[in-house]
Structures are given as structure tokens and as C-alpha cells.
Design a protein around this motif. Sequence first.
Motif, PDB file in Angstrom:
ATOM      1  N   GLU A 295       0.857  -1.211   0.000  1.00  0.00           N
ATOM      2  CA  GLU A 295       0.000   0.000   0.000  1.00  0.00           C
ATOM      3  C   GLU A 295       0.883   1.248   0.000  1.00  0.00           C
ATOM      4  OE1 GLU A 295      -3.395  -1.844   3.006  1.00  0.00           O
ATOM      5  OE2 GLU A 295      -2.045  -0.291   3.723  1.00  0.00           O
ATOM      6  N   TYR A 296       1.922   1.171   0.822  1.00  0.00           N
ATOM      7  CA  TYR A 296       2.824   2.320   0.940  1.00  0.00           C
ATOM      8  C   TYR A 296       3.516   2.595  -0.389  1.00  0.00           C
ATOM      9  CZ  TYR A 296       6.788   5.188   2.248  1.00  0.00           C
ATOM     10  OH  TYR A 296       7.707   6.204   2.283  1.00  0.00           O
ATOM     11  N   GLU A 297       4.021   1.536  -1.010  1.00  0.00           N
ATOM     12  CA  GLU A 297       4.748   1.711  -2.284  1.00  0.00           C
ATOM     13  C   GLU A 297       3.844   2.312  -3.344  1.00  0.00           C
ATOM     14  OE1 GLU A 297       8.309  -1.589  -2.007  1.00  0.00           O
ATOM     15  OE2 GLU A 297       6.321  -2.270  -2.641  1.00  0.00           O
ATOM     16  N   THR A 298       2.580   1.846  -3.378  1.00  0.00           N
ATOM     17  CA  THR A 298       1.631   2.380  -4.360  1.00  0.00           C
ATOM     18  C   THR A 298       1.378   3.862  -4.101  1.00  0.00           C
ATOM     19  OG1 THR A 298       0.585   0.216  -4.364  1.00  0.00           O
ATOM     20  CG2 THR A 298      -0.681   2.012  -5.356  1.00  0.00           C
ATOM     21  N   ALA A 299       1.179   4.207  -2.830  1.00  0.00           N
ATOM     22  CA  ALA A 299       0.895   5.612  -2.476  1.00  0.00           C
ATOM     23  C   ALA A 299       2.070   6.511  -2.869  1.00  0.00           C
ATOM     24  CB  ALA A 299       0.621   5.719  -0.979  1.00  0.00           C
ATOM     25  N   VAL A 300       3.282   6.052  -2.575  1.00  0.00           N
ATOM     26  CA  VAL A 300       4.457   6.874  -2.849  1.00  0.00           C
ATOM     27  C   VAL A 300       4.687   7.007  -4.353  1.00  0.00           C
ATOM     28  CG1 VAL A 300       6.983   6.917  -2.644  1.00  0.00           C
ATOM     29  CG2 VAL A 300       5.580   6.443  -0.645  1.00  0.00           C
ATOM     30  N   GLU A 301       4.455   5.919  -5.051  1.00  0.00           N
ATOM     31  CA  GLU A 301       4.621   5.957  -6.522  1.00  0.00           C
ATOM     32  C   GLU A 301       3.680   7.023  -7.097  1.00  0.00           C
ATOM     33  OE1 GLU A 301       3.898   5.384 -10.512  1.00  0.00           O
ATOM     34  OE2 GLU A 301       2.375   4.589  -9.118  1.00  0.00           O
ATOM     35  N   ARG A 302       2.441   7.064  -6.564  1.00  0.00           N
ATOM     36  CA  ARG A 302       1.469   8.051  -7.064  1.00  0.00           C
ATOM     37  C   ARG A 302       1.905   9.480  -6.707  1.00  0.00           C
ATOM     38  NH1 ARG A 302      -3.214   6.579  -4.731  1.00  0.00           N
ATOM     39  NH2 ARG A 302      -3.456   8.458  -3.479  1.00  0.00           N
ATOM     40  N   VAL A 303       2.412   9.647  -5.511  1.00  0.00           N
ATOM     41  CA  VAL A 303       2.870  10.991  -5.110  1.00  0.00           C
ATOM     42  C   VAL A 303       3.932  11.489  -6.088  1.00  0.00           C
ATOM     43  CG1 VAL A 303       4.241  12.238  -3.367  1.00  0.00           C
ATOM     44  CG2 VAL A 303       2.306  10.826  -2.647  1.00  0.00           C
ATOM     45  N   PHE A 304       4.947  10.667  -6.335  1.00  0.00           N
ATOM     46  CA  PHE A 304       6.031  11.129  -7.210  1.00  0.00           C
ATOM     47  C   PHE A 304       5.561  11.295  -8.658  1.00  0.00           C
ATOM     48  CE2 PHE A 304       8.877   9.919  -3.682  1.00  0.00           C
ATOM     49  CZ  PHE A 304       9.703  11.030  -3.669  1.00  0.00           C
ATOM     50  N   ARG A 305       4.527  10.530  -9.071  1.00  0.00           N
ATOM     51  CA  ARG A 305       4.024  10.633 -10.451  1.00  0.00           C
ATOM     52  C   ARG A 305       3.116  11.856 -10.630  1.00  0.00           C
ATOM     53  NH1 ARG A 305      -0.325   8.041 -12.001  1.00  0.00           N
ATOM     54  NH2 ARG A 305      -0.096   6.490 -10.340  1.00  0.00           N
ATOM     55  N   THR A 306       2.349  12.218  -9.581  1.00  0.00           N
ATOM     56  CA  THR A 306       1.307  13.232  -9.800  1.00  0.00           C
ATOM     57  C   THR A 306       1.540  14.570  -9.073  1.00  0.00           C
ATOM     58  OG1 THR A 306       0.006  12.392  -7.952  1.00  0.00           O
ATOM     59  CG2 THR A 306      -0.481  11.461 -10.125  1.00  0.00           C
ATOM     60  N   GLU A 307       2.334  14.560  -8.027  1.00  0.00           N
ATOM     61  CA  GLU A 307       2.452  15.801  -7.238  1.00  0.00           C
ATOM     62  C   GLU A 307       3.706  16.591  -7.638  1.00  0.00           C
ATOM     63  OE1 GLU A 307       0.222  16.975  -5.209  1.00  0.00           O
ATOM     64  OE2 GLU A 307      -1.067  15.198  -5.310  1.00  0.00           O
ATOM     65  N   PRO A 308       3.517  17.845  -8.090  1.00  0.00           N
ATOM     66  CA  PRO A 308       4.701  18.638  -8.452  1.00  0.00           C
ATOM     67  C   PRO A 308       5.478  19.098  -7.205  1.00  0.00           C
ATOM     68  CG  PRO A 308       2.665  19.868  -8.883  1.00  0.00           C
ATOM     69  CD  PRO A 308       2.246  18.534  -8.358  1.00  0.00           C
ATOM     70  N   LEU A 309       6.782  19.250  -7.382  1.00  0.00           N
ATOM     71  CA  LEU A 309       7.601  19.765  -6.286  1.00  0.00           C
ATOM     72  C   LEU A 309       7.268  21.234  -6.044  1.00  0.00           C
ATOM     73  CD1 LEU A 309      11.277  18.446  -6.753  1.00  0.00           C
ATOM     74  CD2 LEU A 309       9.402  17.480  -5.400  1.00  0.00           C
ATOM     75  N   ALA A 310       7.382  21.666  -4.804  1.00  0.00           N
ATOM     76  CA  ALA A 310       7.199  23.088  -4.477  1.00  0.00           C
ATOM     77  C   ALA A 310       8.348  23.874  -5.112  1.00  0.00           C
ATOM     78  CB  ALA A 310       7.227  23.259  -2.967  1.00  0.00           C
ATOM     79  N   PRO A 311       8.104  25.153  -5.479  1.00  0.00           N
ATOM     80  CA  PRO A 311       9.200  25.952  -6.037  1.00  0.00           C
ATOM     81  C   PRO A 311      10.380  26.007  -5.048  1.00  0.00           C
ATOM     82  CG  PRO A 311       7.100  27.156  -6.089  1.00  0.00           C
ATOM     83  CD  PRO A 311       6.837  25.874  -5.366  1.00  0.00           C
ATOM     84  N   VAL A 312      10.054  26.105  -3.750  1.00  0.00           N
ATOM     85  CA  VAL A 312      11.107  26.066  -2.734  1.00  0.00           C
ATOM     86  C   VAL A 312      10.645  25.098  -1.642  1.00  0.00           C
ATOM     87  CG1 VAL A 312      12.463  27.401  -1.080  1.00  0.00           C
ATOM     88  CG2 VAL A 312      11.556  28.519  -3.131  1.00  0.00           C
ATOM     89  N   ALA A 313      11.473  24.105  -1.349  1.00  0.00           N
ATOM     90  CA  ALA A 313      11.116  23.153  -0.284  1.00  0.00           C
ATOM     91  C   ALA A 313      11.478  23.798   1.048  1.00  0.00           C
ATOM     92  CB  ALA A 313      11.901  21.856  -0.446  1.00  0.00           C
ATOM     93  N   ARG A 314      10.478  24.073   1.860  1.00  0.00           N
ATOM     94  CA  ARG A 314      10.718  24.783   3.109  1.00  0.00           C
ATOM     95  C   ARG A 314       9.821  24.203   4.192  1.00  0.00           C
ATOM     96  NH1 ARG A 314      12.723  29.653   4.932  1.00  0.00           N
ATOM     97  NH2 ARG A 314      11.576  30.319   6.758  1.00  0.00           N
ATOM     98  N   PHE A 315      10.390  23.885   5.340  1.00  0.00           N
ATOM     99  CA  PHE A 315       9.576  23.299   6.404  1.00  0.00           C
ATOM    100  C   PHE A 315       8.489  24.273   6.855  1.00  0.00           C
ATOM    101  CE2 PHE A 315       8.570  22.763  10.910  1.00  0.00           C
ATOM    102  CZ  PHE A 315       7.984  21.515  10.840  1.00  0.00           C
TER     103      PHE A 315
END
Length: 317
Positions: A295-315
Amino acid sequence: MIYSLAPMEGITGHTFRRVHAECFGALDRYYTPFLAPPRVGSSFGGKNLKEIDPANNEGLNVIPQLLTKNADAFVWAARELAELGYAEVNLNLGCPSGTVVSKGKGSGFLRNLDELEVFLRDVCERSPIPVSVKTRLGLEDDAEYERILELYRSLPLAELIVHPRVQKDRYQGKPRWEPYGETLARAPFPVAYNGDIFGEEDQAALVAAYPQTRHIMLGRGLLANPALARMLTGGAPASASELKRFHDKLFCAYLDEIGGNAVFRMKEWWFYARCAFTDSMAVHRAVRKARKVEEYETAVERVFRTEPLAPVARFHG
Ligand SMILES: Cc1cc2nc3c(=O)[nH]c(=O)nc-3n(C[C@H](O)[C@H](O)[C@H](O)COP(=O)(O)O)c2cc1C
């Protein structure tokens, strides 16, 4: 500038350090999450032994951190660490957790300065390796720090790392830079800064205000943006493929180490890593429900396939 990775219990252990260094280059120093010293006369064992086993820390400059108020236990542990080849030992005087504080350890030790003074004088004298301290400003009020700093100033510390909040702040509110500046100006030993350095602008502001700054310890900022140390020295942000490679190596290493519990360990990391994506809530929702490895692998695969990176990664909390 010296950059170090903050000790973060449950997150920045030996596996994280090794994989992070492999993917993004080693930081100058790494502090282990706090370790309880072994009983006097016995050796480090179990999870703590893995954390400090030289084989698990090869090629990295690691400083073990101890959490205790017992001087004999500290000195005994320091001897064990010296035998393993460690050149410095750090004392945790910052942990704000209620259970730790109620036992008079971590930031709770700052409540009893007479006892702390006896402890510190004793361990500085008897430890076979230099002793550094990671501290808060006090428990309730910044004003407590005046006496605390006076005490530190009278000791031969290897370094003082200042997280300029009090215990009751936990990790909320703005770190107070003035007491850090005061420490820099007055301490006879090296001083490091820790707290809310999440991007280049934070470092620039700190260094503009306190140009003598020589060591910055990175915590949540580096978990949200694993390329943070690289960026602070003028390097590139993490690309999506770098982030994915880092994720995959970390997950594999945790699977080897702790089997299916790797999913839960990774979810701790995602609390910070979601900040690298534009829609951090969507990432959080996608990963949060996974229990099993598939389940985890599927969820992560989808995140990397569909979610764009933020212009700046900031906590952001
Ligand atoms: C989950 C978590 C675990 C932590 N564990 C430790 C620890 O073991 N020892 C310690 O000195 N500080 C610990 N800290 C505090 C961090 O080292 C650091 O001081 C804090 O995150 C502030 O720095 P930052 O703003 O760069 O994150 C922990 C913080 C968090 C959020």
C-alpha cells in the motif's frame, strides 16, 4: 561555515545519516539522537549500540549525544565511546518532553543549576573526551539564561549549541537570536546556532545579524529539504529524481533494518518531506493511510508521479 545534522530521536539515526550522505553529500558533523548511558560496568547494547557502532557510521563525523543527570553514568559512557573512537560527547540539556523534564533530565536539568554545576564540573574533569552541550535558554523564561550562560562560561566546554527557546515553547514561536548573539560574544569556547534555519534567507539574516556565526545545526529544515546544506553553500535544490532516489534508498535500508515497520518510520519522515511538494496536504493524505509495504509503495509511486515539487522546499509546521 560548519553544517551539522541535529539529533532527532526516531528520525536522524545511523540509517538516515548514511543514506542522506550518500545521496546529498556528507555534512560536516552528525549528532546522534539522545542515548541513555548503559549501566556503569556494562556496555552499550541493542538499538543504542547500532547507533554508535563505528561500522554503521563509517566515513561520517559523528558525535554521540547522551541524556542523563548521573555523572558516573555519563563518564562511564564517555569512556566506552572513547574506546570506540569517538572524539567528543554531547550532553542533551534541551529535550522539552514532559517525561524527560519531570525526571530532571534534558531541559529539566536547567531547573537545578547547583546540581547541574556539580555534574558539569565533574564530567568535564573525568570524561576522557571533550564534552559539548546542546542547550535551551531555560524552562519558562528567557531571563533564566543569564545564570545558565554564566555557569557554562566557567566550564571548559568543547562547544555550546544554542537552541534559543525555553522548554515551554517546545518548537513553537520564533527562536530568540539575542541570547545566541550574547553567547557568541561572551563564551570562551566555540558556539553553534540551532533553530528554524529552513532556507537561504534564514541563514543570510542570521549571518547578517551575527557575522561571527561559524556552525549552524540543521534539523526540520533538512528533513523537509534534504538538499538544504548544499543550497546553503550555493548549490542546487533537489530535483524530483534525486528526492525519489533518496526516498527509495531510505525505505530499502529501513526495510532491511526493521522489516514492515519501515512504513511507519517513513511516515515520520513524510511529516517533513511533504513540504517539498506544492500540495503538501495531498501528499500527507496519500501516504497517511498506508499500513502495509505494498500500500505504501503504491501511495508513494502516485505521489512522485502526480504531485509537483514546491518551487522552494521549506519546512512549515
Ligand atoms: C522529532 C524530534 C526529535 C528530536 N530529538 C532530539 C534529540 O534526540 N536530541 C536533541 O538534542 N534534540 C532533539 N530534537 C531537537 C532538534 O535537535 C532541534 O533542536 C530542533 O528540531 C530545532 O531545530 P530546527 O528548527 O532546525 O528543527 C528533536 C526534535 C524533534 C522535532
